[in-house]
Design a protein around this motif. Structure first.
Motif, PDB file in Angstrom:
ATOM      1  N   LYS B  11       5.497  -2.921  -9.743  1.00 12.24           N
ATOM      2  CA  LYS B  11       4.725  -1.944 -10.500  1.00 12.24           C
ATOM      3  C   LYS B  11       5.336  -0.573 -10.272  1.00 12.24           C
ATOM      4  O   LYS B  11       5.541  -0.158  -9.135  1.00 12.24           O
ATOM      5  N   VAL B  12       5.659   0.109 -11.349  1.00 12.99           N
ATOM      6  CA  VAL B  12       6.121   1.494 -11.281  1.00 12.99           C
ATOM      7  C   VAL B  12       5.021   2.363 -11.854  1.00 12.99           C
ATOM      8  O   VAL B  12       4.558   2.128 -12.972  1.00 12.99           O
ATOM      9  N   ALA B  13       4.589   3.344 -11.091  1.00 13.08           N
ATOM     10  CA  ALA B  13       3.508   4.225 -11.528  1.00 13.08           C
ATOM     11  C   ALA B  13       3.965   5.666 -11.429  1.00 13.08           C
ATOM     12  O   ALA B  13       4.700   6.046 -10.506  1.00 13.08           O
ATOM     13  N   LYS B  14       3.525   6.456 -12.373  1.00 15.29           N
ATOM     14  CA  LYS B  14       3.783   7.888 -12.284  1.00 15.29           C
ATOM     15  C   LYS B  14       2.780   8.506 -11.313  1.00 15.29           C
ATOM     16  O   LYS B  14       1.624   8.059 -11.232  1.00 15.29           O
ATOM     17  N   ALA B  38       5.650  -0.562   4.320  1.00 11.81           N
ATOM     18  CA  ALA B  38       6.612   0.451   3.898  1.00 11.81           C
ATOM     19  C   ALA B  38       8.028  -0.077   4.106  1.00 11.81           C
ATOM     20  O   ALA B  38       8.260  -0.996   4.908  1.00 11.81           O
ATOM     21  N   LEU B  39       8.970   0.495   3.401  1.00 14.17           N
ATOM     22  CA  LEU B  39      10.357   0.037   3.443  1.00 14.17           C
ATOM     23  C   LEU B  39      10.903   0.061   4.863  1.00 14.17           C
ATOM     24  O   LEU B  39      10.828   1.082   5.553  1.00 14.17           O
ATOM     25  N   GLY B  40      11.428  -1.075   5.307  1.00 16.81           N
ATOM     26  CA  GLY B  40      12.051  -1.149   6.624  1.00 16.81           C
ATOM     27  C   GLY B  40      11.092  -1.215   7.789  1.00 16.81           C
ATOM     28  O   GLY B  40      11.506  -1.087   8.945  1.00 16.81           O
ATOM     29  N   GLN B  41       9.812  -1.432   7.508  1.00 16.84           N
ATOM     30  CA  GLN B  41       8.818  -1.487   8.574  1.00 16.84           C
ATOM     31  C   GLN B  41       8.021  -2.784   8.519  1.00 16.84           C
ATOM     32  O   GLN B  41       8.098  -3.542   7.553  1.00 16.84           O
ATOM     33  N   GLY B  42       7.254  -3.036   9.561  1.00 20.26           N
ATOM     34  CA  GLY B  42       6.365  -4.180   9.569  1.00 20.26           C
ATOM     35  C   GLY B  42       5.100  -3.887   8.782  1.00 20.26           C
ATOM     36  O   GLY B  42       4.736  -2.731   8.597  1.00 20.26           O
ATOM     37  N   PRO B  43       4.430  -4.917   8.297  1.00 21.93           N
ATOM     38  CA  PRO B  43       3.176  -4.703   7.559  1.00 21.93           C
ATOM     39  C   PRO B  43       2.114  -4.049   8.431  1.00 21.93           C
ATOM     40  O   PRO B  43       2.053  -4.298   9.641  1.00 21.93           O
ATOM     41  N   GLU B  44       1.273  -3.268   7.788  1.00 28.23           N
ATOM     42  CA  GLU B  44       0.135  -2.650   8.473  1.00 28.23           C
ATOM     43  C   GLU B  44      -1.154  -3.035   7.767  1.00 28.23           C
ATOM     44  O   GLU B  44      -1.227  -3.014   6.542  1.00 28.23           O
ATOM     45  N   PHE B  45      -2.149  -3.362   8.561  1.00 26.48           N
ATOM     46  CA  PHE B  45      -3.431  -3.836   8.051  1.00 26.48           C
ATOM     47  C   PHE B  45      -4.130  -2.780   7.215  1.00 26.48           C
ATOM     48  O   PHE B  45      -4.158  -1.597   7.573  1.00 26.48           O
ATOM     49  N   LEU B  46      -4.700  -3.236   6.098  1.00 29.79           N
ATOM     50  CA  LEU B  46      -5.516  -2.355   5.266  1.00 29.79           C
ATOM     51  C   LEU B  46      -6.994  -2.736   5.343  1.00 29.79           C
ATOM     52  O   LEU B  46      -7.844  -1.925   5.689  1.00 29.79           O
ATOM     53  N   THR B  47      -7.297  -4.006   4.982  1.00 29.02           N
ATOM     54  CA  THR B  47      -8.698  -4.387   4.890  1.00 29.02           C
ATOM     55  C   THR B  47      -8.866  -5.894   4.955  1.00 29.02           C
ATOM     56  O   THR B  47      -7.902  -6.640   4.739  1.00 29.02           O
ATOM     57  N   GLN B  84       3.559   9.628  -3.888  1.00 26.90           N
ATOM     58  CA  GLN B  84       4.828   9.005  -3.531  1.00 26.90           C
ATOM     59  C   GLN B  84       4.736   8.212  -2.237  1.00 26.90           C
ATOM     60  O   GLN B  84       5.386   7.173  -2.101  1.00 26.90           O
ATOM     61  N   GLU B  85       3.939   8.687  -1.297  1.00 27.83           N
ATOM     62  CA  GLU B  85       3.842   7.972  -0.021  1.00 27.83           C
ATOM     63  C   GLU B  85       3.115   6.635  -0.145  1.00 27.83           C
ATOM     64  O   GLU B  85       3.074   5.855   0.817  1.00 27.83           O
ATOM     65  N   ASP B  86       2.537   6.368  -1.315  1.00 33.63           N
ATOM     66  CA  ASP B  86       1.910   5.059  -1.539  1.00 33.63           C
ATOM     67  C   ASP B  86       2.932   3.989  -1.888  1.00 33.63           C
ATOM     68  O   ASP B  86       2.592   2.795  -1.940  1.00 33.63           O
ATOM     69  N   SER B  87       4.171   4.393  -2.137  1.00 33.99           N
ATOM     70  CA  SER B  87       5.220   3.428  -2.463  1.00 33.99           C
ATOM     71  C   SER B  87       5.422   2.482  -1.288  1.00 33.99           C
ATOM     72  O   SER B  87       5.693   2.920  -0.163  1.00 33.99           O
ATOM     73  N   ALA B  88       5.274   1.192  -1.546  1.00 27.09           N
ATOM     74  CA  ALA B  88       5.333   0.182  -0.486  1.00 27.09           C
ATOM     75  C   ALA B  88       5.178  -1.187  -1.135  1.00 27.09           C
ATOM     76  O   ALA B  88       4.916  -1.298  -2.340  1.00 27.09           O
ATOM     77  N   VAL B  89       5.331  -2.222  -0.310  1.00 26.11           N
ATOM     78  CA  VAL B  89       4.958  -3.568  -0.727  1.00 26.11           C
ATOM     79  C   VAL B  89       3.555  -3.838  -0.216  1.00 26.11           C
ATOM     80  O   VAL B  89       3.245  -3.584   0.951  1.00 26.11           O
ATOM     81  N   THR B 112       6.158   1.254  -6.727  1.00 32.08           N
ATOM     82  CA  THR B 112       7.015   2.435  -6.659  1.00 32.08           C
ATOM     83  C   THR B 112       6.338   3.562  -7.427  1.00 32.08           C
ATOM     84  O   THR B 112       6.028   3.405  -8.612  1.00 32.08           O
ATOM     85  N   VAL B 113       6.092   4.670  -6.761  1.00 27.87           N
ATOM     86  CA  VAL B 113       5.458   5.826  -7.403  1.00 27.87           C
ATOM     87  C   VAL B 113       6.535   6.883  -7.640  1.00 27.87           C
ATOM     88  O   VAL B 113       7.208   7.311  -6.703  1.00 27.87           O
ATOM     89  N   VAL B 114       6.698   7.246  -8.907  1.00 28.27           N
ATOM     90  CA  VAL B 114       7.765   8.197  -9.266  1.00 28.27           C
ATOM     91  C   VAL B 114       7.168   9.532  -9.744  1.00 28.27           C
ATOM     92  O   VAL B 114       6.018   9.624 -10.078  1.00 28.27           O
TER      93      VAL B 114
END
Lengths: 114, 114
Positions: B11-14, B38-47, B84-89, B112-114
Protein backbone atom coordinates in the motif's frame (compact mmCIF):
# COMPACT_ATOMS: atom_id res chain seq x y z
CA UNK A 1 10.86 -4.75 30.69
CA UNK A 2 11.99 -7.76 28.77
CA UNK A 3 14.65 -7.32 26.12
CA UNK A 4 16.05 -9.65 23.48
CA UNK A 5 19.47 -9.06 21.94
CA UNK A 6 20.94 -10.60 18.81
CA UNK A 7 24.54 -9.46 18.53
CA UNK A 8 25.18 -10.79 15.02
CA UNK A 9 23.52 -8.63 12.35
CA UNK A 10 24.86 -10.93 9.61
CA UNK A 11 26.18 -14.47 9.41
CA UNK A 12 27.24 -16.67 6.53
CA UNK A 13 27.77 -20.40 6.18
CA UNK A 14 28.79 -22.81 3.46
CA UNK A 15 26.17 -25.21 2.23
CA UNK A 16 26.20 -28.46 4.28
CA UNK A 17 28.13 -26.81 7.12
CA UNK A 18 26.90 -25.88 10.61
CA UNK A 19 26.19 -22.38 11.88
CA UNK A 20 25.18 -21.03 15.28
CA UNK A 21 23.13 -17.88 15.79
CA UNK A 22 23.30 -16.15 19.18
CA UNK A 23 20.57 -14.64 21.32
CA UNK A 24 20.50 -13.30 24.86
CA UNK A 25 17.51 -12.00 26.77
CA UNK A 26 16.71 -10.27 29.99
CA UNK A 27 13.73 -11.06 32.18
CA UNK A 28 12.77 -11.36 35.84
CA UNK A 29 10.14 -13.97 35.06
CA UNK A 30 10.65 -17.70 35.67
CA UNK A 31 8.00 -19.03 33.28
CA UNK A 32 8.35 -18.07 29.64
CA UNK A 33 8.83 -19.34 26.11
CA UNK A 34 11.62 -18.63 23.67
CA UNK A 35 11.35 -18.90 19.91
CA UNK A 36 13.39 -18.73 16.76
CA UNK A 37 11.49 -17.43 13.73
CA UNK A 38 12.65 -17.41 10.12
CA UNK A 39 11.60 -14.54 7.85
CA UNK A 40 12.34 -15.04 4.14
CA UNK A 41 11.88 -12.24 1.59
CA UNK A 42 8.19 -13.15 1.42
CA UNK A 43 8.00 -11.50 4.89
CA UNK A 44 6.02 -14.30 6.51
CA UNK A 45 7.32 -15.23 9.96
CA UNK A 46 7.81 -18.99 10.11
CA UNK A 47 8.30 -20.70 13.46
CA UNK A 48 11.54 -22.70 13.46
CA UNK A 49 11.73 -23.93 17.03
CA UNK A 50 10.24 -23.27 20.47
CA UNK A 51 11.65 -23.79 23.97
CA UNK A 52 9.71 -23.77 27.22
CA UNK A 53 11.79 -22.31 30.04
CA UNK A 54 10.83 -24.96 32.59
CA UNK A 55 12.13 -27.74 30.34
CA UNK A 56 15.81 -28.41 30.85
CA UNK A 57 16.12 -30.46 27.68
CA UNK A 58 17.10 -28.46 24.63
CA UNK A 59 14.51 -28.44 21.84
CA UNK A 60 15.34 -30.08 18.51
CA UNK A 61 13.52 -29.98 15.16
CA UNK A 62 15.30 -31.98 12.47
CA UNK A 63 18.40 -29.95 11.49
CA UNK A 64 17.61 -27.19 13.99
CA UNK A 65 18.52 -27.34 17.66
CA UNK A 66 18.94 -24.86 20.47
CA UNK A 67 21.37 -24.41 23.33
CA UNK A 68 19.24 -23.01 26.16
CA UNK A 69 21.21 -21.73 29.13
CA UNK A 70 18.60 -20.39 31.55
CA UNK A 71 20.99 -19.05 34.18
CA UNK A 72 23.00 -17.21 31.56
CA UNK A 73 19.80 -16.12 29.75
CA UNK A 74 21.20 -17.38 26.49
CA UNK A 75 19.31 -19.10 23.66
CA UNK A 76 21.37 -19.95 20.58
CA UNK A 77 20.19 -21.68 17.41
CA UNK A 78 22.31 -24.29 15.65
CA UNK A 79 21.55 -25.14 12.04
CA UNK A 80 23.22 -28.34 10.87
CA UNK A 81 23.77 -29.38 7.25
CA UNK A 82 22.83 -25.88 6.07
CA UNK A 83 20.77 -25.68 2.89
CA UNK A 84 20.29 -22.85 0.41
CA UNK A 85 16.69 -22.59 1.54
CA UNK A 86 17.82 -21.72 5.06
CA UNK A 87 18.94 -18.29 3.86
CA UNK A 88 16.70 -15.73 5.56
CA UNK A 89 16.47 -13.29 8.44
CA UNK A 90 16.26 -15.10 11.77
CA UNK A 91 14.61 -13.57 14.81
CA UNK A 92 14.84 -14.66 18.41
CA UNK A 93 11.69 -13.92 20.44
CA UNK A 94 10.46 -14.13 24.01
CA UNK A 95 7.05 -14.28 25.66
CA UNK A 96 5.91 -14.74 29.24
CA UNK A 97 3.84 -17.89 29.69
CA UNK A 98 0.70 -15.86 30.27
CA UNK A 99 1.73 -13.01 28.04
CA UNK A 100 0.05 -11.60 24.98
CA UNK A 101 3.01 -10.05 23.19
CA UNK A 102 6.18 -11.38 21.66
CA UNK A 103 9.38 -9.39 22.19
CA UNK A 104 11.71 -9.81 19.21
CA UNK A 105 15.42 -9.27 18.78
CA UNK A 106 16.90 -7.20 15.98
CA UNK A 107 17.44 -10.17 13.71
CA UNK A 108 20.38 -11.97 12.08
CA UNK A 109 20.61 -12.13 8.30
CA UNK A 110 21.87 -15.60 7.34
CA UNK A 111 23.50 -16.17 3.97
CA UNK A 112 24.14 -19.71 2.73
CA UNK A 113 26.91 -19.97 0.16
CA UNK A 114 26.83 -22.80 -2.40
CA UNK B 1 -7.79 -20.35 3.28
CA UNK B 2 -5.31 -22.47 5.17
CA UNK B 3 -3.24 -19.64 6.56
CA UNK B 4 -3.45 -16.06 7.82
CA UNK B 5 -4.26 -13.77 4.92
CA UNK B 6 -3.45 -10.06 4.85
CA UNK B 7 -4.51 -7.49 2.29
CA UNK B 8 -3.35 -5.52 0.54
CA UNK B 9 0.20 -6.88 0.25
CA UNK B 10 1.47 -3.42 -0.66
CA UNK B 11 0.00 0.00 0.00
CA UNK B 12 1.35 3.40 -0.98
CA UNK B 13 -0.33 6.32 0.76
CA UNK B 14 0.18 10.02 0.50
CA UNK B 15 1.01 11.73 3.77
CA UNK B 16 -2.20 12.67 5.52
CA UNK B 17 -4.25 9.92 3.88
CA UNK B 18 -6.17 7.34 5.92
CA UNK B 19 -5.46 3.64 5.33
CA UNK B 20 -7.10 0.36 6.36
CA UNK B 21 -5.21 -2.92 6.53
CA UNK B 22 -7.10 -6.19 6.68
CA UNK B 23 -6.28 -9.48 8.40
CA UNK B 24 -8.16 -12.73 7.86
CA UNK B 25 -7.05 -15.13 10.59
CA UNK B 26 -7.18 -18.91 10.42
CA UNK B 27 -10.78 -19.98 10.90
CA UNK B 28 -11.66 -20.61 14.52
CA UNK B 29 -8.59 -18.92 15.95
CA UNK B 30 -9.41 -17.12 19.16
CA UNK B 31 -6.46 -14.78 19.45
CA UNK B 32 -5.26 -12.19 16.95
CA UNK B 33 -2.18 -9.98 17.14
CA UNK B 34 -0.87 -7.03 15.16
CA UNK B 35 2.83 -6.12 14.90
CA UNK B 36 4.70 -3.28 13.20
CA UNK B 37 8.06 -4.04 11.60
CA UNK B 38 10.21 -1.10 10.54
CA UNK B 39 12.85 -1.70 7.88
CA UNK B 40 15.78 -3.70 9.21
CA UNK B 41 14.25 -4.22 12.64
CA UNK B 42 12.33 -6.87 14.53
CA UNK B 43 8.54 -6.67 14.79
CA UNK B 44 7.05 -4.65 17.61
CA UNK B 45 3.73 -5.42 19.26
CA UNK B 46 0.78 -3.18 18.52
CA UNK B 47 -2.37 -4.82 19.85
CA UNK B 48 -4.07 -8.10 20.86
CA UNK B 49 -7.63 -9.40 20.49
CA UNK B 50 -9.29 -12.31 22.20
CA UNK B 51 -12.33 -12.97 20.02
CA UNK B 52 -13.88 -9.51 19.55
CA UNK B 53 -12.41 -8.04 22.73
CA UNK B 54 -9.32 -5.87 22.40
CA UNK B 55 -7.47 -6.85 25.56
CA UNK B 56 -4.21 -5.02 24.99
CA UNK B 57 -3.65 -1.95 22.85
CA UNK B 58 -0.69 -0.58 24.71
CA UNK B 59 1.60 -0.93 21.70
CA UNK B 60 -0.36 1.39 19.43
CA UNK B 61 2.04 4.33 18.85
CA UNK B 62 -0.53 7.11 18.75
CA UNK B 63 -4.24 7.82 18.71
CA UNK B 64 -4.05 7.81 14.91
CA UNK B 65 -3.88 4.02 15.09
CA UNK B 66 -7.10 2.09 15.64
CA UNK B 67 -7.83 -1.65 15.40
CA UNK B 68 -11.05 -3.59 15.49
CA UNK B 69 -12.33 -7.15 15.25
CA UNK B 70 -16.09 -6.69 15.52
CA UNK B 71 -17.22 -10.28 14.97
CA UNK B 72 -14.22 -12.03 16.42
CA UNK B 73 -12.85 -13.04 13.04
CA UNK B 74 -11.55 -10.52 10.47
CA UNK B 75 -9.57 -7.61 11.90
CA UNK B 76 -8.81 -4.20 10.47
CA UNK B 77 -5.96 -1.92 11.46
CA UNK B 78 -6.71 1.68 10.56
CA UNK B 79 -4.18 4.47 10.45
CA UNK B 80 -5.49 8.01 10.19
CA UNK B 81 -3.57 10.95 8.75
CA UNK B 82 -0.59 8.78 7.82
CA UNK B 83 2.91 10.13 8.38
CA UNK B 84 6.24 9.03 6.93
CA UNK B 85 7.26 7.31 10.14
CA UNK B 86 4.27 4.98 9.71
CA UNK B 87 6.05 3.34 6.77
CA UNK B 88 6.63 -0.27 7.82
CA UNK B 89 5.45 -3.82 7.34
CA UNK B 90 2.34 -4.59 9.38
CA UNK B 91 2.14 -8.23 10.42
CA UNK B 92 -0.91 -10.06 11.69
CA UNK B 93 -0.83 -13.34 13.60
CA UNK B 94 -3.55 -15.63 14.94
CA UNK B 95 -3.54 -18.38 17.53
CA UNK B 96 -6.04 -21.16 18.29
CA UNK B 97 -5.90 -20.55 22.02
CA UNK B 98 -5.39 -17.74 24.48
CA UNK B 99 -1.64 -17.94 24.22
CA UNK B 100 0.83 -16.75 21.63
CA UNK B 101 2.77 -20.00 21.65
CA UNK B 102 0.99 -21.52 18.66
CA UNK B 103 0.62 -18.35 16.62
CA UNK B 104 0.75 -18.30 12.82
CA UNK B 105 1.78 -15.16 10.95
CA UNK B 106 0.52 -13.70 7.71
CA UNK B 107 2.77 -12.27 5.00
CA UNK B 108 2.19 -8.73 6.11
CA UNK B 109 1.25 -5.49 4.41
CA UNK B 110 4.08 -3.19 3.38
CA UNK B 111 2.92 0.40 3.86
CA UNK B 112 4.89 3.20 2.25
CA UNK B 113 3.90 6.78 3.06
CA UNK B 114 5.14 9.32 0.53
Amino acid sequence: AQTVTQSQPEMSVQEAETVTLSCTYDTSESDYYLFWYKQPPSRQMILVIRQEAYKQQNATENRFSVNFQKAAKSFSLKISDSQLGDAAMYFCAYIETSGSRLTFGEGTQLTVNP
Amino acid sequence: GAGVSQSPRYKVAKRGQDVALRCDPISGHVSLFWYQQALGQGPEFLTYFQNEAQLDKSGLPSDRFFAERPEGSVSTLKIQRTQQEDSAVYLCASSPDLLHTEAFFGQGTRLTVV
